[in-house]
Design a protein around this motif. Structure first.
Motif, PDB file in Angstrom:
ATOM      1  N   ASN A 192     -25.901  22.016  27.446  1.00 12.45           N
ATOM      2  CA  ASN A 192     -24.586  22.362  26.897  1.00 12.45           C
ATOM      3  C   ASN A 192     -24.620  23.488  25.854  1.00 12.45           C
ATOM      4  O   ASN A 192     -23.654  23.683  25.130  1.00 12.45           O
ATOM      5  CB  ASN A 192     -23.936  21.117  26.282  1.00 12.45           C
ATOM      6  N   LEU A 203     -15.565  24.917  23.297  1.00 15.20           N
ATOM      7  CA  LEU A 203     -16.799  25.639  23.000  1.00 15.20           C
ATOM      8  C   LEU A 203     -16.885  25.875  21.496  1.00 15.20           C
ATOM      9  O   LEU A 203     -16.057  26.584  20.927  1.00 15.20           O
ATOM     10  CB  LEU A 203     -16.840  26.982  23.733  1.00 15.20           C
ATOM     11  N   LEU A 240     -20.912  23.519  24.335  1.00 16.78           N
ATOM     12  CA  LEU A 240     -19.846  22.752  24.952  1.00 16.78           C
ATOM     13  C   LEU A 240     -19.849  21.362  24.338  1.00 16.78           C
ATOM     14  O   LEU A 240     -20.850  20.642  24.401  1.00 16.78           O
ATOM     15  CB  LEU A 240     -20.060  22.674  26.467  1.00 16.78           C
ATOM     16  N   THR A 276     -10.813  26.881  22.913  1.00 16.98           N
ATOM     17  CA  THR A 276     -10.235  25.769  23.663  1.00 16.98           C
ATOM     18  C   THR A 276      -9.269  26.313  24.699  1.00 16.98           C
ATOM     19  O   THR A 276      -8.946  27.516  24.693  1.00 16.98           O
ATOM     20  CB  THR A 276      -9.458  24.827  22.723  1.00 16.98           C
ATOM     21  N   ASN A 277      -8.776  25.456  25.552  1.00 19.28           N
ATOM     22  CA  ASN A 277      -7.747  25.890  26.502  1.00 19.28           C
ATOM     23  C   ASN A 277      -6.482  26.325  25.767  1.00 19.28           C
ATOM     24  O   ASN A 277      -5.791  27.237  26.206  1.00 19.28           O
ATOM     25  CB  ASN A 277      -7.422  24.776  27.499  1.00 19.28           C
ATOM     26  N   LEU A 337     -11.459  25.260  30.571  1.00 17.20           N
ATOM     27  CA  LEU A 337     -12.452  24.239  30.261  1.00 17.20           C
ATOM     28  C   LEU A 337     -11.876  22.884  30.662  1.00 17.20           C
ATOM     29  O   LEU A 337     -10.665  22.725  30.813  1.00 17.20           O
ATOM     30  CB  LEU A 337     -12.740  24.229  28.756  1.00 17.20           C
ATOM     31  N   ASP A 338     -12.747  21.886  30.797  1.00 15.93           N
ATOM     32  CA  ASP A 338     -12.264  20.517  30.958  1.00 15.93           C
ATOM     33  C   ASP A 338     -11.334  20.244  29.773  1.00 15.93           C
ATOM     34  O   ASP A 338     -11.626  20.650  28.642  1.00 15.93           O
ATOM     35  CB  ASP A 338     -13.461  19.561  30.944  1.00 15.93           C
ATOM     36  N   VAL A 392     -12.641  32.777  27.215  1.00 12.82           N
ATOM     37  CA  VAL A 392     -13.048  32.129  28.450  1.00 12.82           C
ATOM     38  C   VAL A 392     -12.170  32.665  29.571  1.00 12.82           C
ATOM     39  O   VAL A 392     -11.000  32.970  29.370  1.00 12.82           O
ATOM     40  CB  VAL A 392     -12.972  30.586  28.379  1.00 12.82           C
ATOM     41  N   MET A 447     -12.805  19.121  26.463  1.00 12.79           N
ATOM     42  CA  MET A 447     -13.945  19.873  25.930  1.00 12.79           C
ATOM     43  C   MET A 447     -13.517  21.175  25.248  1.00 12.79           C
ATOM     44  O   MET A 447     -12.424  21.687  25.482  1.00 12.79           O
ATOM     45  CB  MET A 447     -14.931  20.183  27.049  1.00 12.79           C
TER      46      MET A 447
END
Length: 102
Positions: free
Chosen positions: A14, A43, A94, A64-65, A37-38, A33, A41
């Motif tokens: 990770n 980074l 991660l 994050t998203n 990401l999930d 990104v 989760m």
């Protein structure tokens, strides 16, 4: 320059890092990104200057998203007595987003 994710070295399942060098001090790093990401989760982003040991890493923030792009002001990491480095390592880990939100 834009550096693809494939340029990062995988350090563990990770964690990834890359060494960045410039003729001028590296005062900012932009990270983003390109794929979601999930949802649970994020980074965690870190930076280190030489001698690149485990104690030289500084937490910068998370990707994050909800915030898939960010500009990290790396020049704010170093103390006033330190010169802003021209060679750094940038690392991502991660992690569960809830852990990074603490």
């Amino acid at each position: 320059p834009v550096i693809p994710a494939t340029a990062f070295a995988q350090l563990s399942p990770n964690r990834w890092s890359i060494t960045l060098s410039s003729e001028r001090p590296i005062g900012e790093v932009v990270a983003f990104v390109t794929e979601p990401l999930d949802e649970t989760m994020a980074l965690g982003c870190h930076v280190a200057s030489a001698p690149f040991d485990e104690h030289s890493w500084h937490y910068l923030g998370a990707i994050t998203n909800a915030c898939p792009t960010t500009v990290f002001k790396t020049r704010l990491v170093w103390s006033a007595r330190d010169a802003v480095p021209t060679c750094i390592q940038f690392g991502v880990e991660l992690q569960p987003a809830a852990q990074l939100a603490q």
